[in-house]
Each structure stands twice: as C-alpha cells, then as structure tokens.
Write a protein that holds these residues in place. Structure first.
Motif, PDB file in Angstrom:
ATOM      1  N   PHE A 283       0.816  -1.130   0.297  1.00  0.00           N
ATOM      2  CA  PHE A 283      -0.011   0.113   0.000  1.00  0.00           C
ATOM      3  C   PHE A 283       0.816   1.348  -0.043  1.00  0.00           C
ATOM      4  O   PHE A 283       2.300   1.332   0.539  1.00  0.00           O
ATOM      5  CB  PHE A 283      -0.772   0.155   1.201  1.00  0.00           C
ATOM      6  N   SER A 284       0.297   2.287  -0.187  1.00  0.00           N
ATOM      7  CA  SER A 284       1.071   3.704  -0.344  1.00  0.00           C
ATOM      8  C   SER A 284       0.170   4.873   0.282  1.00  0.00           C
ATOM      9  O   SER A 284      -1.038   4.777   0.232  1.00  0.00           O
ATOM     10  CB  SER A 284       1.119   4.021  -1.659  1.00  0.00           C
ATOM     11  N   ASP A 286      -0.101   7.543  -0.229  1.00  0.00           N
ATOM     12  CA  ASP A 286      -0.181   8.507  -1.260  1.00  0.00           C
ATOM     13  C   ASP A 286      -1.637   7.951  -2.269  1.00  0.00           C
ATOM     14  O   ASP A 286      -2.013   8.751  -3.029  1.00  0.00           O
ATOM     15  CB  ASP A 286       0.764   8.687  -2.345  1.00  0.00           C
ATOM     16  N   ASN A 287      -2.060   6.669  -1.991  1.00  0.00           N
ATOM     17  CA  ASN A 287      -3.298   6.038  -2.540  1.00  0.00           C
ATOM     18  C   ASN A 287      -4.153   5.466  -1.812  1.00  0.00           C
ATOM     19  O   ASN A 287      -4.149   4.602  -1.104  1.00  0.00           O
ATOM     20  CB  ASN A 287      -2.463   4.934  -3.494  1.00  0.00           C
ATOM     21  N   LEU A 288      -5.276   6.152  -1.692  1.00  0.00           N
ATOM     22  CA  LEU A 288      -6.388   6.077  -0.671  1.00  0.00           C
ATOM     23  C   LEU A 288      -7.324   5.047  -1.179  1.00  0.00           C
ATOM     24  O   LEU A 288      -8.303   4.621  -0.500  1.00  0.00           O
ATOM     25  CB  LEU A 288      -6.936   7.288  -0.084  1.00  0.00           C
ATOM     26  N   GLU A 289      -7.111   4.520  -2.536  1.00  0.00           N
ATOM     27  CA  GLU A 289      -8.281   3.814  -3.252  1.00  0.00           C
ATOM     28  C   GLU A 289      -8.283   2.279  -3.050  1.00  0.00           C
ATOM     29  O   GLU A 289      -9.020   1.455  -2.949  1.00  0.00           O
ATOM     30  CB  GLU A 289      -8.561   4.260  -4.555  1.00  0.00           C
ATOM     31  N   GLN A 290      -6.645   1.870  -3.311  1.00  0.00           N
ATOM     32  CA  GLN A 290      -6.395   0.624  -3.535  1.00  0.00           C
ATOM     33  C   GLN A 290      -5.284  -0.159  -3.056  1.00  0.00           C
ATOM     34  O   GLN A 290      -4.359   1.023  -2.901  1.00  0.00           O
ATOM     35  CB  GLN A 290      -6.951  -0.189  -4.889  1.00  0.00           C
ATOM     36  N   ALA A 291      -4.810  -1.112  -3.309  1.00  0.00           N
ATOM     37  CA  ALA A 291      -3.317  -1.525  -3.012  1.00  0.00           C
ATOM     38  C   ALA A 291      -2.629  -1.072  -4.189  1.00  0.00           C
ATOM     39  O   ALA A 291      -3.205  -0.828  -5.318  1.00  0.00           O
ATOM     40  CB  ALA A 291      -3.409  -3.043  -2.874  1.00  0.00           C
ATOM     41  N   ALA A 292      -1.455  -0.632  -3.864  1.00  0.00           N
ATOM     42  CA  ALA A 292      -0.594  -0.215  -5.007  1.00  0.00           C
ATOM     43  C   ALA A 292       0.426  -1.395  -5.566  1.00  0.00           C
ATOM     44  O   ALA A 292       1.302  -1.014  -6.279  1.00  0.00           O
ATOM     45  CB  ALA A 292       0.421   0.802  -4.335  1.00  0.00           C
ATOM     46  N   GLY A 293       0.316  -2.551  -4.929  1.00  0.00           N
ATOM     47  CA  GLY A 293       1.024  -3.610  -5.447  1.00  0.00           C
ATOM     48  C   GLY A 293       1.070  -4.958  -4.812  1.00  0.00           C
ATOM     49  O   GLY A 293       0.300  -4.919  -3.735  1.00  0.00           O
ATOM     50  N   LEU A 322       3.946  -2.230   3.689  1.00  0.00           N
ATOM     51  CA  LEU A 322       3.767  -3.647   3.761  1.00  0.00           C
ATOM     52  C   LEU A 322       2.417  -3.905   4.411  1.00  0.00           C
ATOM     53  O   LEU A 322       2.093  -3.528   5.612  1.00  0.00           O
ATOM     54  CB  LEU A 322       4.818  -4.467   4.186  1.00  0.00           C
ATOM     55  N   GLY A 323       1.446  -4.429   3.703  1.00  0.00           N
ATOM     56  CA  GLY A 323       0.098  -4.871   4.357  1.00  0.00           C
ATOM     57  C   GLY A 323      -0.876  -3.842   4.670  1.00  0.00           C
ATOM     58  O   GLY A 323      -1.967  -3.972   4.800  1.00  0.00           O
ATOM     59  N   SER A 324      -0.650  -2.518   4.750  1.00  0.00           N
ATOM     60  CA  SER A 324      -1.517  -1.556   5.150  1.00  0.00           C
ATOM     61  C   SER A 324      -0.687  -0.099   4.832  1.00  0.00           C
ATOM     62  O   SER A 324       0.349  -0.080   4.857  1.00  0.00           O
ATOM     63  CB  SER A 324      -1.980  -1.645   6.451  1.00  0.00           C
ATOM     64  N   ARG A 325      -1.344   1.023   4.977  1.00  0.00           N
ATOM     65  CA  ARG A 325      -0.824   2.341   4.681  1.00  0.00           C
ATOM     66  C   ARG A 325      -0.129   2.624   5.942  1.00  0.00           C
ATOM     67  O   ARG A 325       0.684   3.716   5.827  1.00  0.00           O
ATOM     68  CB  ARG A 325      -1.720   3.362   4.148  1.00  0.00           C
ATOM     69  N   GLU A 326      -0.197   1.921   7.095  1.00  0.00           N
ATOM     70  CA  GLU A 326       0.416   2.162   8.349  1.00  0.00           C
ATOM     71  C   GLU A 326       1.674   1.091   8.473  1.00  0.00           C
ATOM     72  O   GLU A 326       2.313   1.094   9.482  1.00  0.00           O
ATOM     73  CB  GLU A 326      -0.325   2.398   9.317  1.00  0.00           C
ATOM     74  N   GLY A 327       1.639   0.276   7.416  1.00  0.00           N
ATOM     75  CA  GLY A 327       2.660  -0.723   7.859  1.00  0.00           C
ATOM     76  C   GLY A 327       4.083  -0.446   7.306  1.00  0.00           C
ATOM     77  O   GLY A 327       4.640   0.790   7.336  1.00  0.00           O
TER      78      GLY A 327
END
Length: 338
Positions: A283-284, A286-293, A322-327
């Motif tokens: 996740f990023s 900077d991207n609040l919509e979906q996983a980034a990879g 990794l795993g979440s935007r806070e990972g």
C-alpha cells in the motif's frame, strides 16, 4: 513430494517447512544464502514441478493455449510462456522446452495439479497427453563451478541460456549463465545429488528464490494466480509473450494492453527489514483507493533483511508500505526502468 525423495533429503539433513513441502535449509540458512552469492550451491527445487505434453497434436494444442510461439520452438531450446484467463490474467507461468517429441514445462508446484486438470478441459479431440512429472526430480545448480559439477557428473552442458542438453534420461536447462535446472528420474536423483555435491554446497529453496530475485525471474504461484496480465510482471521483456502468433486465451487483452501502452504496474525489486512473502499486498499512503502492488517472489537477503519481486503501480513506488498504509516501509526499484 515423493516420500522416497523426501526421505533421502532428510538423510542429507534437510529441514522442511511446516507444511512439509519446501526445503528450508540444510542446517545453516544464513551460510547457504551467502554461498548462493559467492560460491556454488545445489538446491532441491521442491517449489517447482514438471508438466509434460506429448502426442501428435501437442505442439498445436500448446501454441493455441500459451502466450508464446510454440510452433517455432526448436528442439533443444527453451522459452518462457504464460497461460492466461480470458481476461488476460496469468494463471500459470512456465519455462517450456522441446525434446524428443515431448514438451516439458516447469511451473510452480502449488499450481501443478490445478493447471493440468484445467488444461485437460481444453484438449477435446486433440491427440495430447498431459502428465505431471511425479517421477521426475528437479535440482537447481548455480555458481561459478556449476558447469564443472555438471561435467563431473557426466552431464552435457547447454550451449547458451534457455537451451537444454540431454544426457541419457537427464535434462539440463540453462536459465541464465552459471545457473541450471536439472530434471532427473527419481531413481537416479540420489546418486546425482551426491555427484553434483562434490563441487556444490547444499542449500534450501530460499537461496534459489534469492537468486530469482537477483535475476528478476517472475514466477506465478498460487498466491498470485490471476493477479497480473503478463506486461505487469514485465513478462514480455524476457520473451514470454509473442505478439505475432494467433489467438490464445486472453490474447485480445494482452495485445490491447501492449499497443495502447496503458500498463501502470511493472516489476520491481523490493527490500525491507521485515519478512515478505508471495501474495503480500503493498500500500501507499499516497493512494487511498486500493493496494499499490503485490509481491510475487520473496526471500531473505544474503546481506541481511529481506528482498522480493513485486508488481507495483509505478507512480506510487517511491512510498510503499507492507500490508497497510501504516505498515512497515518497503523500498522499491524498477527492474526495467522506463
């Protein structure tokens, strides 16, 4: 895994994963990883399997199913190929070679049976026999003395990457310089292991996966089945897709993706302080919509930490978690920079 082969590996001090599939190490995981980068290693490729196709219609059948041109695959040569859904998503990836009228395909072991069964559904009236290589053992050999080790075992060397050499009932595939896959009958495997071990140190599957990351070798597994169109994994850049052959499942999607240039995700090498595994989402903030990879292949690093190959949305690659935007933060570098 054949119980006799497992028993042999256990007698050679192999330690298995909790699910009793992959060989993790031979007692010194960190030393084996260092050896993969500096010496010559011998790895039981328990995470891979062999699927064969033979019969008078085998060439036509595979040509109509896979992403690459099977019609022009010469005897003694190998190539990458994928098998896609109708939506162009890869449900398996292979290294395919042709020898003595038969096509052999190396793929992820956890996809073997499902792939064989589903391919069988499309055979219809074609004269093709699909068979899992249950009586074949796959060994990996890598390092500066790999060629000498093969010679000492009486095996011929392939002339170049993505070529094979056959010695009796043993096939050697060169996947890149100084790295080989050896396909041998189960009955011959223990003796061959001992012979190759004269110049190569036994190592677990993580060492081979680490080499895959260094070589940017994308392998579709159960954890990433139907996640990517080939171009997301840069599969066309290693010759895994032909854009000049006829139709195959997903061909329209793959071709449209190529010629419209709309691929936003590509293959990246990752590094992290925490373990990574195939199927992990990235996740990023900077991207609040979906996983980034998503991670394709992962391994502990020979120099500490962890590394992986992952398909990543390029415009978010600079800020991954990794795993979440806070990972935990993950560093990403493009395998094939634009």
């Amino acid at each position: 895994m054949n119980p006799n082969w497992r028993s042999f590996l256990e007698s050679a001090e192999a330690n298995f994963a909790a699910d009793a599939t992959d060989v993790l190490d031979f007692g010194d995981a960190s030393g084996e990883l260092l050896a993969a980068g500096r010496q010559t290693v011998l790895v039981p490729l328990t995470h891979l399997a062999l699927l064969s196709a033979e019969g008078e219609d085998a060439k036509r059948f595979l040509h109509n199913q896979l992403t690459n041109d099977i019609n022009h695959l010469a005897d003694g040569k190998a190539q990458h190929a994928g098998w896609c859904t109708a939506k162009g998503r890869m449900q398996a990836s292979f290294v395919v070679w042709h020898s003595a009228g038969r096509y052999d395909m190396v793929l992820a072991a956890d996809l073997l049976e499902a792939t064989r069964k589903r391919l069988q559904m499309f055979v219809l009236r074609d004269k093709v026999k699909l068979a899992a290589g249950d009586d074949t053992v796959l060994l990996g050999l890598a390092g500066a003395q790999a060629g000498e080790a093969l010679g000492d075992a009486g095996l011929a060397l392939p002339e170049a990457p993505l070529a094979i050499a056959v010695s009796g009932n043993v096939t050697v595939l060169q996947i890149e310089p100084q790295r080989y896959i050896v396909a041998a009958p189960l009955a011959a495997a223990p003796a061959l292991w001992q012979q190759l071990g004269g110049k190569a140190r036994p190592a677990g599957v993580p060492a081979w996966r680490w080499l895959d990351v260094q070589a940017a070798f994308p392998l579709v597994t159960l954890a990433t089945k139907e996640e990517f169109v080939p171009q997301m994994a840069d599969f066309e850049k290693i010759g895994g897709v032909s854009f000049h052959k006829g139709c195959y499942p997903g061909q329209e999607v793959v071709a449209r993706t190529q010629y419209l240039g709309k691929v936003k995700r590509h293959l990246y090498r990752l590094s992290a302080d925490v373990p990574l595994k195939a199927g992990d989402d990235l996740f990023s903030p900077d991207n609040l919509e979906q996983a980034a990879g998503k991670v394709m292949t992962a391994a502990p690093s020979a120099t500490g930490g962890h590394v992986a190959l992952a398909v990543v949305q390029s415009n978010f690659a600079a800020n991954l978690r990794l795993g979440s935007r806070e990972g935990e933060p993950v560093s990403a570098i493009a395998v094939n920079p634009a």
